[in-house]
Design a protein around this motif. Structure first.
Motif, PDB file in Angstrom:
ATOM      1  N   UNK A   3       2.184   9.522   6.099  1.00  0.00           N
ATOM      2  CA  UNK A   3       3.215  10.497   5.736  1.00  0.00           C
ATOM      3  C   UNK A   3       2.596  11.586   4.869  1.00  0.00           C
ATOM      4  N   UNK A   4       2.401  12.756   5.453  1.00  0.00           N
ATOM      5  CA  UNK A   4       1.697  13.830   4.751  1.00  0.00           C
ATOM      6  C   UNK A   4       2.530  14.365   3.588  1.00  0.00           C
ATOM      7  N   UNK A   5       1.851  14.599   2.455  1.00  0.00           N
ATOM      8  CA  UNK A   5       2.579  15.161   1.330  1.00  0.00           C
ATOM      9  C   UNK A   5       1.862  15.102  -0.009  1.00  0.00           C
ATOM     10  N   UNK A  59       4.237  10.421  -2.832  1.00  0.00           N
ATOM     11  CA  UNK A  59       3.395  11.603  -2.658  1.00  0.00           C
ATOM     12  C   UNK A  59       2.812  11.991  -4.017  1.00  0.00           C
ATOM     13  N   UNK A  60       1.505  11.904  -4.098  1.00  0.00           N
ATOM     14  CA  UNK A  60       0.802  12.041  -5.369  1.00  0.00           C
ATOM     15  C   UNK A  60       0.728  13.511  -5.767  1.00  0.00           C
ATOM     16  N   UNK A  61       1.215  13.828  -6.952  1.00  0.00           N
ATOM     17  CA  UNK A  61       1.077  15.162  -7.520  1.00  0.00           C
ATOM     18  C   UNK A  61      -0.034  15.182  -8.551  1.00  0.00           C
ATOM     19  N   UNK A  62      -0.490  16.346  -8.907  1.00  0.00           N
ATOM     20  CA  UNK A  62      -1.603  16.420  -9.852  1.00  0.00           C
ATOM     21  C   UNK A  62      -1.225  15.936 -11.234  1.00  0.00           C
ATOM     22  N   UNK A  63       0.069  15.863 -11.552  1.00  0.00           N
ATOM     23  CA  UNK A  63       0.461  15.383 -12.873  1.00  0.00           C
ATOM     24  C   UNK A  63       0.089  13.918 -13.081  1.00  0.00           C
ATOM     25  N   UNK A  64      -0.034  13.164 -11.986  1.00  0.00           N
ATOM     26  CA  UNK A  64      -0.514  11.789 -12.110  1.00  0.00           C
ATOM     27  C   UNK A  64      -1.896  11.768 -12.761  1.00  0.00           C
ATOM     28  N   UNK A  86       0.847  -1.195   0.000  1.00  0.00           N
ATOM     29  CA  UNK A  86       0.000   0.000   0.000  1.00  0.00           C
ATOM     30  C   UNK A  86       0.882   1.246   0.000  1.00  0.00           C
ATOM     31  N   UNK A  87       0.302   2.345  -0.447  1.00  0.00           N
ATOM     32  CA  UNK A  87       0.956   3.651  -0.439  1.00  0.00           C
ATOM     33  C   UNK A  87       0.421   4.427   0.754  1.00  0.00           C
ATOM     34  N   UNK A  88       1.306   4.691   1.749  1.00  0.00           N
ATOM     35  CA  UNK A  88       0.831   5.282   3.001  1.00  0.00           C
ATOM     36  C   UNK A  88       0.915   6.806   3.025  1.00  0.00           C
ATOM     37  N   UNK A  89       0.943   7.448   1.860  1.00  0.00           N
ATOM     38  CA  UNK A  89       0.935   8.899   1.826  1.00  0.00           C
ATOM     39  C   UNK A  89      -0.368   9.446   2.410  1.00  0.00           C
ATOM     40  N   UNK A  90      -0.285  10.653   2.932  1.00  0.00           N
ATOM     41  CA  UNK A  90      -1.466  11.332   3.487  1.00  0.00           C
ATOM     42  C   UNK A  90      -1.702  12.619   2.724  1.00  0.00           C
ATOM     43  N   UNK A  91      -2.964  12.911   2.424  1.00  0.00           N
ATOM     44  CA  UNK A  91      -3.329  14.080   1.634  1.00  0.00           C
ATOM     45  C   UNK A  91      -3.241  15.340   2.498  1.00  0.00           C
ATOM     46  N   UNK A  92      -2.616  16.367   1.953  1.00  0.00           N
ATOM     47  CA  UNK A  92      -2.514  17.666   2.614  1.00  0.00           C
ATOM     48  C   UNK A  92      -3.851  18.413   2.458  1.00  0.00           C
ATOM     49  N   UNK A  93      -4.323  19.129   3.490  1.00  0.00           N
ATOM     50  CA  UNK A  93      -5.509  19.983   3.315  1.00  0.00           C
ATOM     51  C   UNK A  93      -5.122  21.187   2.464  1.00  0.00           C
ATOM     52  N   UNK A  94      -5.026  20.957   1.162  1.00  0.00           N
ATOM     53  CA  UNK A  94      -4.226  21.805   0.275  1.00  0.00           C
ATOM     54  C   UNK A  94      -5.014  22.863  -0.483  1.00  0.00           C
ATOM     55  N   UNK A  95      -6.338  22.806  -0.474  1.00  0.00           N
ATOM     56  CA  UNK A  95      -7.124  23.794  -1.226  1.00  0.00           C
ATOM     57  C   UNK A  95      -7.452  24.970  -0.308  1.00  0.00           C
ATOM     58  N   UNK A  96      -6.834  26.128  -0.589  1.00  0.00           N
ATOM     59  CA  UNK A  96      -6.958  27.307   0.270  1.00  0.00           C
ATOM     60  C   UNK A  96      -7.707  28.395  -0.490  1.00  0.00           C
ATOM     61  N   UNK A  97      -8.834  28.797   0.026  1.00  0.00           N
ATOM     62  CA  UNK A  97      -9.642  29.852  -0.601  1.00  0.00           C
ATOM     63  C   UNK A  97      -9.253  31.194   0.016  1.00  0.00           C
ATOM     64  N   UNK A  98      -9.029  32.197  -0.827  1.00  0.00           N
ATOM     65  CA  UNK A  98      -8.452  33.465  -0.388  1.00  0.00           C
ATOM     66  C   UNK A  98      -9.177  34.643  -1.018  1.00  0.00           C
ATOM     67  N   UNK A 117       4.203  29.885   2.310  1.00  0.00           N
ATOM     68  CA  UNK A 117       3.027  29.717   3.165  1.00  0.00           C
ATOM     69  C   UNK A 117       3.411  29.945   4.612  1.00  0.00           C
ATOM     70  N   UNK A 118       2.659  30.811   5.278  1.00  0.00           N
ATOM     71  CA  UNK A 118       2.843  31.004   6.716  1.00  0.00           C
ATOM     72  C   UNK A 118       2.121  29.890   7.467  1.00  0.00           C
ATOM     73  N   UNK A 119       2.859  29.181   8.324  1.00  0.00           N
ATOM     74  CA  UNK A 119       2.244  28.129   9.108  1.00  0.00           C
ATOM     75  C   UNK A 119       2.024  26.864   8.304  1.00  0.00           C
ATOM     76  N   UNK A 120       1.247  25.957   8.874  1.00  0.00           N
ATOM     77  CA  UNK A 120       0.937  24.684   8.232  1.00  0.00           C
ATOM     78  C   UNK A 120      -0.280  24.826   7.331  1.00  0.00           C
ATOM     79  N   UNK A 121      -0.401  23.974   6.303  1.00  0.00           N
ATOM     80  CA  UNK A 121      -1.590  24.018   5.453  1.00  0.00           C
ATOM     81  C   UNK A 121      -2.860  23.828   6.282  1.00  0.00           C
TER      82      UNK A 121
END
Length: 313
Positions: A156-158, A185-190, A57-69, A125-129
Motif C-alpha cells: 500500500x503506497x504512501x 504510512x510512515x511520515x518523517x516525524x517518526x 508486519x507493516x505493509x506500507x510501500x515507500x513513495x518515490x518521493x524525492x523530486x529534484x527540480x 503535483x501533476x501526475x504520479x510521484x
C-alpha cells in the motif's frame, strides 16, 4: 524522560551504507528480557527463536518521493513528498531552499500552494510521484536497486520512509511464519530527532494507519504477537487502547508506557536522540537498551536503515 538519555556515541563506519547482499543474511542480536540473555544469530535463523508468535508486519510501500527540480531563473530545488492530502494531486511535502520559494511558484510538475512553516508546504503535483527513493541523509552512497528500500511485502503506497525492520525478510522466510498485516504510512516525524530537553515537550504528528477487520481479530486472539518494527508497534498499541480500525495515530511511546499487545519486537538499531529509540527503551528498559547498544557497537553490528536487527523476546 530527558533527551540526554537518548544519546550514545556511534563510530561512523558502523552506519550501514548498503543493504546486506541477501536480505536475511543480516545479523540478529537476540535479547531475552526475562533472563537478560543475549545471543548472536543471523536473521534467517529468526524462526528458531520464536515461540508460536503471530508475526505482524507493516505493509506500507515507500513513495518515490524525492523530486529534484530547477527554480525559475536558475538554481536547484528539491521537494520531498510526505503525504497525499486528497485525490486531486495535493500533497504535503518539504521543499528547499524554502527561503527562496514562494506560494504560486511552479517547479516542473510541482506547484507550491501554501507554506505551512518549518519547511513544509502544501503543494500540487501533476501526475504520479516519479522521483527517487527518499533515503535518509546518513546514507550518502547511491542505492543501486530502489527495491532494496522496500520490504518484500510492501503493498500500500504512501510512506515517506521505509519500515526498516522489515527489510530483512525474504519471501522464503515469511512462508515459514504465521504472518498478519497492518498498514501505517510512515511520515518523517517518526524519525524527526528530539530537540527539547524533556520528551513530554516533543510534538509528534499523526500518521495514517488501517487494519482489516480479519487481521484485527487474529491479532486480538493471538497468544503472543511479534511486532516487526516500531511502526507496527504504534498500530498494535493504538488498537489495544481502543482506537478504530483506520484513522490517524499520535501515540508517543516512552519509558513507563504499558504495552498491551506487543509481546516481542524485531527492530533495527536507531539513531541517538530519536523517538524510535525511546520506544525501544520503553519496551526493554533505559539501562538495558544502553547496555545492548554498547554491546552491539563492541560486536561491530551495522546500524540504522540498512543495518542489522535486534529481536527482543
Amino acid at each position: 524522560m530527558k533527551r540526554s538519555e537518548l544519546e550514545y556515541q556511534l563510530p561512523a563506519e558502523l552506519i550501514a551504507q548498503h543493504p546486506a547482499e541477501r536480505r536475511d543474511e543480516s545479523r540478529l542480536l537476540v535479547y531475552e528480557r526475562a533472563s537478560r540473555e543475549v545471543r548472536h544469530r543471523v536473521f534467517r535463523e529468526l524462526p528458531e527463536e520464536l515461540r508460536g508468535e503471530l508475526v505482524v508486519v507493516n505493509d506500507t510501500r515507500v513513495v518515490p518521493a524525492r523530486i529534484r527540480l530547477q527554480r525559475p531563473g536558475g538554481g536547484e530545488a528539491e521537494v520531498l513528498l510526505l503525504e497525499q492530502l486528497n485525490g486531486a494531486g495535493e500533497w504535503e511535502g518539504l521543499a528547499r531552499p524554502t527561503k527562496r520559494l514562494r506560494p504560486g511558484q511552479r517547479l516542473g510538475p510541482v506547484e507550491l500552494v501554501e507554506h505551512l512553516g518549518e519547511g513544509r508546504w502544501r503543494l500540487r503535483l501533476q501526475g504520479e510521484p516519479a522521483g527517487e527513493a527518499p533515503l535518509p541523509p546518513y546514507i550518502t552512497e547511491p542505492l543501486v536497486d530502489p527495491e532494496r528500500y522496500q520490504t518484500v511485502y510492501a503493498e500500500r503506497e504512501g510512506s515517506a520512509a521505509a519500515p526498516t525492520a522489515g527489510l530483512h525478510f525474504t519471501p522464503e522466510l515469511l512462508a515459514g511464519l504465521d504472518v498478519e498485516r497492518v498498514t501505517l504510512h510512515v511520515g518523517l516525524d517518526t524519525f524527526r530527532p528530539v530537540t527539547v530537553d524533556d520528551l513530554d515537550d516533543h510534538p509528534i504528528h499523526t500518521e495514517r494507519y488501517s487494519v482489516e477487520p480479519g487481521a484485527s481479530e487474529r491479532i486480538h486472539a493471538a497468544d503472543r504477537v511479534l511486532a516487526v518494527g516500531t511502526t507496527t508497534v504504534r498500530v498494535l498499541e493504538t488498537l489495544a487502547a481502543g482506537g478504530p480500525l483506520s484513522g490517524r495515530t499520535d501515540l508517543f511511546i516512552t519509558p513507563g508506557f504499558a504495552f498491551r499487545r506487543t509481546d516481542a519486537l524485531v527492530t533495527n538499531f536507531h539513531l541517538p536522540g530519536s523517538t524510535l529509540l525511546a520506544l525501544v527503551m520503553a519496551f526493554v528498559g533505559v539501562d538495558e537498551t544502553r547496555r545492548l547498544y554498547e554491546l552491539a557497537i563492541e560486536e561491530r553490528y551495522r546500524f540504522y536503515s540498512f543495518g542489522d536487527a535486534m529481536l527482543i523476546l
